[in-house]
Enzyme design. Structure first.
Site, mmCIF file in Angstrom:
data_model
loop_
_atom_site.group_PDB
_atom_site.id
_atom_site.type_symbol
_atom_site.label_atom_id
_atom_site.label_comp_id
_atom_site.label_asym_id
_atom_site.label_seq_id
_atom_site.Cartn_x
_atom_site.Cartn_y
_atom_site.Cartn_z
ATOM 1 C CB CYS A 119 -6.199 -0.003 4.364
ATOM 2 S SG CYS A 119 -7.380 0.847 5.432
ATOM 3 C CD GLN A 139 -2.775 1.291 2.402
ATOM 4 O OE1 GLN A 139 -2.999 0.284 3.068
ATOM 5 N NE2 GLN A 139 -3.313 2.472 2.683
ATOM 6 C CG ASP A 167 -1.919 -5.178 6.435
ATOM 7 O OD1 ASP A 167 -1.907 -4.145 5.736
ATOM 8 O OD2 ASP A 167 -1.983 -5.147 7.678
ATOM 9 C CG HIS A 178 -4.816 -1.212 8.315
ATOM 10 N ND1 HIS A 178 -4.521 -0.400 7.244
ATOM 11 C CD2 HIS A 178 -4.174 -2.388 8.079
ATOM 12 C CE1 HIS A 178 -3.736 -1.051 6.405
ATOM 13 N NE2 HIS A 178 -3.520 -2.257 6.881
#
Length: 254
Positions: free
Chosen positions: A107, A101, A203, A181
């Site tokens: 996110c 990211q 993630d 998140h």
């Protein structure tokens, strides 16, 4: 400061308005980008009560968890990432497609991309759509170039902006610091041709995709083992902060 210590995009980076964990909006966003109407995003009302889990069609192909980025969580992340190499995977032999990211407050979008780009869900992406073109372009690229590809894909930004503007609650500004998140869990077949499957934690703030354990053929991301290795670990580190919620990608009910 290293990416391990502070993995967040730099203050001057491209920024998106945070995406609400709203299944209807998420489904609309994914279908606009090219996901088949055969799948939709569902609320997960509980990950500990079987009668509430039963509302989600099975198998569930991906689970997205929204969680507070607490000091306890960051301490655990730093400890785990300290011993992990920087991920450099690319190509068709990758077990999962992972995106780092680099867009602030994106996110939610990253979680949705991880959900549909991996495991059986990828087979539900319609041809010649923004999603199919994005995945085809991303697969051969190393992580840094994949991130740049996301930043330069206008269909993503446009679809995300439309979805973020339609939430039930007032959206924060794209430049705001947000302490919630998204993380995505998917089940994907192992690339070695063994027929085994692995639960992956995906993630964009981490150093790469994380294998959490093997799942049997009849287990999905809402199975007992997957919940234990995935979202329940996050709840253990919540420190009393109960701002957790989950949605799952599964078969459509309409």
């Amino acid at each position: 400061m290293s990416a391990t210590t502070n993995p967040d995009p730099a203050p001057g980076s491209l920024a998106f308005v945070p995406l609400e964990a709203n299944p209807e909006l998420m489904t609309s966003l994914l279908r606009k980008l090219g996901l088949s109407p055969a799948l939709q995003v569902h609320d997960v009302y509980s990950i500990t009560e079987p009668e509430l889990l039963a509302f989600v069609p099975r198998p569930a192909l991906a689970l997205l968890l929204v969680f507070p980025v607490s000091a306890t969580y960051e301490s655990a992340r730093l400890a785990e990432d300290a011993g992990a190499p920087e991920y450099a995977g690319k190509g068709e032999d990758e077990p999962v497609l992972w995106f780092r990211q680099t867009i602030r407050n994106a996110c939610g979008l990253m979680g949705l991309l991880h959900a549909v780009a991996n495991g059986p869900a990828r087979g539900f992406i319609e041809q010649d759509t923004p999603l199919s073109r994005l995945i085809r372009a991303a697969v051969p690229l190393p992580p840094a170039e994949r991130s740049a590809l996301l930043e330069k894909t206008p269909e993503l930004a446009a679809a995300h902006a439309e979805a973020a503007s339609r939430g039930d609650t007032a959206a924060p500004d794209a430049r705001d610091d947000v302490d919630l998140h998204y993380v995505c869990f998917v089940k994907a077949n192992d690339a070695d041709g063994s027929g085994n499957s692995t639960l992956w934690e995906l993630d964009g703030r981490r150093k790469g995709p994380i294998a959490r354990g093997r799942l049997a053929a009849d287990e999905d991301v809402l199975s007992e083992k997957a919940l234990l290795w995935g979202p329940l670990k996050f709840l253990e580190r919540g420190g009393g902060d109960m701002r957790f919620s989950c949605v799952a990608l599964a078969g459509a009910l309409d």
